[in-house]
Design a protein around this motif. Structure first.
Motif, PDB file in Angstrom:
ATOM      1  N   GLY A  72      -2.814   1.176   8.912  1.00 22.79           N
ATOM      2  CA  GLY A  72      -3.237   0.659  10.221  1.00 22.79           C
ATOM      3  C   GLY A  72      -2.407   0.279  11.108  1.00 22.79           C
ATOM      4  O   GLY A  72      -0.977   0.014  10.436  1.00 22.79           O
ATOM      5  N   GLN A  73      -2.511   0.162  12.299  1.00 24.26           N
ATOM      6  CA  GLN A  73      -1.205  -0.407  13.318  1.00 24.26           C
ATOM      7  C   GLN A  73      -0.870  -1.847  12.756  1.00 24.26           C
ATOM      8  O   GLN A  73      -1.947  -2.627  12.468  1.00 24.26           O
ATOM      9  CB  GLN A  73      -1.932  -0.492  14.795  1.00 24.26           C
ATOM     10  N   MET A  74       0.158  -1.963  12.781  1.00 18.65           N
ATOM     11  CA  MET A  74       0.616  -3.642  12.000  1.00 18.65           C
ATOM     12  C   MET A  74       1.269  -4.296  13.359  1.00 18.65           C
ATOM     13  O   MET A  74       1.878  -3.658  14.351  1.00 18.65           O
ATOM     14  CB  MET A  74       1.704  -3.483  11.289  1.00 18.65           C
ATOM     15  N   ASP A  75       1.024  -5.596  13.389  1.00 20.78           N
ATOM     16  CA  ASP A  75       1.745  -6.570  14.321  1.00 20.78           C
ATOM     17  C   ASP A  75       2.606  -7.748  13.459  1.00 20.78           C
ATOM     18  O   ASP A  75       2.904  -8.449  14.320  1.00 20.78           O
ATOM     19  CB  ASP A  75       0.611  -7.168  15.300  1.00 20.78           C
ATOM     20  N   ARG A  76       2.729  -7.269  12.322  1.00 22.15           N
ATOM     21  CA  ARG A  76       3.747  -7.989  11.818  1.00 22.15           C
ATOM     22  C   ARG A  76       4.101  -7.186  10.402  1.00 22.15           C
ATOM     23  O   ARG A  76       3.880  -5.895  10.183  1.00 22.15           O
ATOM     24  CB  ARG A  76       2.751  -9.362  10.974  1.00 22.15           C
ATOM     25  N   CYS A  77       5.386  -7.480   9.999  1.00 29.05           N
ATOM     26  CA  CYS A  77       5.950  -6.747   8.795  1.00 29.05           C
ATOM     27  C   CYS A  77       5.219  -7.021   7.658  1.00 29.05           C
ATOM     28  O   CYS A  77       4.613  -7.686   7.427  1.00 29.05           O
ATOM     29  CB  CYS A  77       7.622  -7.303   8.632  1.00 29.05           C
ATOM     30  N   ILE A  78       5.467  -5.844   6.613  1.00 27.27           N
ATOM     31  CA  ILE A  78       5.094  -5.893   5.189  1.00 27.27           C
ATOM     32  C   ILE A  78       6.310  -5.698   4.464  1.00 27.27           C
ATOM     33  O   ILE A  78       7.340  -5.120   4.810  1.00 27.27           O
ATOM     34  CB  ILE A  78       3.930  -4.876   5.050  1.00 27.27           C
ATOM     35  N   VAL A  79       6.027  -6.150   3.236  1.00 23.42           N
ATOM     36  CA  VAL A  79       7.120  -6.162   2.358  1.00 23.42           C
ATOM     37  C   VAL A  79       6.744  -5.499   0.993  1.00 23.42           C
ATOM     38  O   VAL A  79       5.816  -5.695   0.480  1.00 23.42           O
ATOM     39  CB  VAL A  79       7.538  -7.669   2.081  1.00 23.42           C
ATOM     40  N   ILE A  80       7.512  -4.247   0.798  1.00 20.71           N
ATOM     41  CA  ILE A  80       7.233  -3.596  -0.238  1.00 20.71           C
ATOM     42  C   ILE A  80       8.426  -3.158  -1.419  1.00 20.71           C
ATOM     43  O   ILE A  80       9.558  -3.524  -1.025  1.00 20.71           O
ATOM     44  CB  ILE A  80       6.826  -2.106   0.265  1.00 20.71           C
ATOM     45  N   GLN A  81       8.044  -2.896  -2.406  1.00 17.53           N
ATOM     46  CA  GLN A  81       9.013  -2.824  -3.666  1.00 17.53           C
ATOM     47  C   GLN A  81       8.653  -1.421  -4.495  1.00 17.53           C
ATOM     48  O   GLN A  81       7.651  -1.495  -4.978  1.00 17.53           O
ATOM     49  CB  GLN A  81       8.985  -4.083  -4.361  1.00 17.53           C
ATOM     50  N   PRO A  82       9.528  -0.318  -4.496  1.00 16.11           N
ATOM     51  CA  PRO A  82       9.265   0.890  -5.231  1.00 16.11           C
ATOM     52  C   PRO A  82       9.178   0.334  -6.841  1.00 16.11           C
ATOM     53  O   PRO A  82       9.861  -0.770  -7.270  1.00 16.11           O
ATOM     54  CB  PRO A  82      10.306   1.527  -5.165  1.00 16.11           C
ATOM     55  N   THR A  83       8.421   0.853  -7.742  1.00 15.69           N
ATOM     56  CA  THR A  83       8.466   0.303  -9.078  1.00 15.69           C
ATOM     57  C   THR A  83       9.178   1.515 -10.100  1.00 15.69           C
ATOM     58  O   THR A  83       9.069   1.514 -11.236  1.00 15.69           O
ATOM     59  CB  THR A  83       6.954   0.237  -9.477  1.00 15.69           C
ATOM     60  N   GLY A  84       9.494   2.602  -9.558  1.00 15.37           N
ATOM     61  CA  GLY A  84      10.088   3.642 -10.131  1.00 15.37           C
ATOM     62  C   GLY A  84      10.511   5.000  -9.220  1.00 15.37           C
ATOM     63  O   GLY A  84      10.954   4.523  -8.072  1.00 15.37           O
ATOM     64  N   ARG A  85      10.482   6.251  -9.596  1.00  9.98           N
ATOM     65  CA  ARG A  85      11.011   7.279  -8.731  1.00  9.98           C
ATOM     66  C   ARG A  85       9.883   7.235  -7.438  1.00  9.98           C
ATOM     67  O   ARG A  85       8.770   7.128  -7.668  1.00  9.98           O
ATOM     68  CB  ARG A  85      10.964   8.596  -9.444  1.00  9.98           C
ATOM     69  N   VAL A  86      10.489   7.558  -6.371  1.00 11.55           N
ATOM     70  CA  VAL A  86      10.154   7.536  -5.126  1.00 11.55           C
ATOM     71  C   VAL A  86       9.884   8.909  -4.633  1.00 11.55           C
ATOM     72  O   VAL A  86      10.702   9.722  -4.734  1.00 11.55           O
ATOM     73  CB  VAL A  86      10.777   6.749  -3.906  1.00 11.55           C
ATOM     74  N   ASP A  87       8.552   9.358  -4.411  1.00 14.08           N
ATOM     75  CA  ASP A  87       8.185  10.631  -3.868  1.00 14.08           C
ATOM     76  C   ASP A  87       6.983  10.622  -2.674  1.00 14.08           C
ATOM     77  O   ASP A  87       5.708  10.568  -3.417  1.00 14.08           O
ATOM     78  CB  ASP A  87       7.818  11.563  -4.877  1.00 14.08           C
ATOM     79  N   LEU A  88       7.341  10.355  -1.649  1.00 12.97           N
ATOM     80  CA  LEU A  88       6.218   9.791  -0.553  1.00 12.97           C
ATOM     81  C   LEU A  88       6.245  10.959   0.551  1.00 12.97           C
ATOM     82  O   LEU A  88       7.055  11.585   0.790  1.00 12.97           O
ATOM     83  CB  LEU A  88       6.512   8.518   0.071  1.00 12.97           C
ATOM     84  N   VAL A  89       4.986  11.214   1.011  1.00 15.10           N
ATOM     85  CA  VAL A  89       4.769  12.051   1.864  1.00 15.10           C
ATOM     86  C   VAL A  89       3.902  11.561   3.089  1.00 15.10           C
ATOM     87  O   VAL A  89       2.940  10.686   2.617  1.00 15.10           O
ATOM     88  CB  VAL A  89       3.838  13.379   1.696  1.00 15.10           C
ATOM     89  N   GLY A  90       4.555  11.570   4.292  1.00 14.19           N
ATOM     90  CA  GLY A  90       3.852  10.788   5.191  1.00 14.19           C
ATOM     91  C   GLY A  90       3.456  11.598   6.491  1.00 14.19           C
ATOM     92  O   GLY A  90       4.115  12.797   6.852  1.00 14.19           O
ATOM     93  N   VAL A  91       2.466  11.259   7.121  1.00 19.32           N
ATOM     94  CA  VAL A  91       1.975  11.580   8.406  1.00 19.32           C
ATOM     95  C   VAL A  91       2.245  10.661   9.491  1.00 19.32           C
ATOM     96  O   VAL A  91       1.348   9.810   9.489  1.00 19.32           O
ATOM     97  CB  VAL A  91       0.599  12.235   8.580  1.00 19.32           C
ATOM     98  N   ARG A  92       3.189  10.658  10.469  1.00 18.10           N
ATOM     99  CA  ARG A  92       3.428   9.663  11.306  1.00 18.10           C
ATOM    100  C   ARG A  92       2.579  10.051  12.762  1.00 18.10           C
ATOM    101  O   ARG A  92       2.781  11.115  13.138  1.00 18.10           O
ATOM    102  CB  ARG A  92       4.879   9.542  11.767  1.00 18.10           C
ATOM    103  N   PHE A  93       1.607   9.327  13.054  1.00 22.24           N
ATOM    104  CA  PHE A  93       0.635   9.815  14.185  1.00 22.24           C
ATOM    105  C   PHE A  93       1.392   9.373  15.346  1.00 22.24           C
ATOM    106  O   PHE A  93       2.075   8.031  15.382  1.00 22.24           O
ATOM    107  CB  PHE A  93      -0.589   9.254  14.237  1.00 22.24           C
TER     108      PHE A  93
END
Length: 276
Positions: A72-93
């Motif tokens: 959802g829309q964010m009004d603050r940052c989030i902090v993430i960390q990959p745990t292995g190989r990255v393979d992401l597909v995104g739809v940016r509205f």
């Protein structure tokens, strides 16, 4: 982190609602240091086709994110960390582009990470292909079916594109006049269609404009602040800390590969291009 990032335009019939599809891969397994993903005024549908992504929470806890989620829309940052190989597909509205697909007030999803299946049916088979092109075609199919017959709020599309083109330097009263509505109706339409108040949306867009001007010489921050529409450096730093959790100097001293990819300055697509 060895990352490969690519953006692909959606089918032309989806261009009014979707800025791009994006594809992020690492060439080898990685356990990268945590990185911030910053508010940018857009919702995203994210499909994780490999190792889980961990989200770090301020109280010291962490959560493994759903493999298919609506951010959802964010009004603050989030902090993430990959745990292995990255393979992401995104739809940016686009800022008001998600509402026609999900057909519920977007404010209900603000600052939430919702398993996609609870609000949206994702076509199976994306995992079976390594081809960016075939994945894009699969997304086109499911998204064209999902939005069929729902035009969305064209006035809201237009006004959010105008705000993006102005780098957020637009007052709420100007937005209301532009749309020909009162302040309460404006607030309702933004919260329903965008997921944020108009004031918060303009603040986020203005904040994102910083990244196209970020100086190597920190002594230029006062100049950058004025150039981005802040009335003084203190106001600029307050907004920056709100959206990143850090001072500008500390933030830009870090090597934030993911952050750079997902700020507006790091994108190849142009979110204010509303060609359908």
């Amino acid at each position: 982190m060895n990352l490969s990032y690519r953006e692909v335009s959606p089918h032309p019939s989806l261009g009014r609602h979707i800025e791009c599809y994006w594809f992020l891969r690492s060439r080898s397994p990685t356990t990268a240091t945590p990185e911030s993903i910053l508010p940018d005024g857009c919702m995203e549908l994210v499909l994780n086709l490999n190792a889980p992504i961990r989200r770090l929470i301020r109280d010291g806890r962490s959560e493994i994110q759903p493999p298919r989620m609506l951010v959802g829309q964010m009004d603050r940052c989030i902090v993430i960390q990959p745990t292995g190989r990255v393979d992401l597909v995104g739809v940016r509205f686009r800022p008001a582009g998600a509402h026609p697909f999900f057909r519920l007030p977007m404010s209900e999803l603000a600052n939430r990470f919702v398993p996609a299946e609870s609000v949206f049916r994702i076509e199976e088979g994306l995992e079976d292909s390594q081809s960016t092109e075939s994945r894009s075609r699969a997304l086109d199919r499911v998204l064209r079916n999902a939005v069929a017959g729902n035009e969305g709020d064209r006035d809201l599309d237009s006004v959010t594109a105008w705000i993006l083109g102005a780098d957020g330097r637009v007052s709420v009263s100007e937005i209301a006049r532009h749309m020909g509505v009162g302040s309460r109706q404006l607030e309702r339409r933004f919260r329903t269609g965008v997921g944020l108040s108009p004031k918060t949306f303009t603040r986020i867009v203005r904040f994102q404009s910083i990244f196209g001007r970020a100086p190597s010489d920190v002594r230029r921050w006062a100049e950058i602040a004025l150039d981005c529409g802040y009335y003084d450096q203190a106001h600029f730093i307050k907004d920056f800390k709100r959206f990143t959790g850090e001072s500008p100097a500390a933030f830009f001293a870090s090597d934030n590969a993911l952050t750079r990819v997902f700020t507006r300055a790091g994108r190849k697509s142009h979110p204010y291009n509303t060609a359908s």
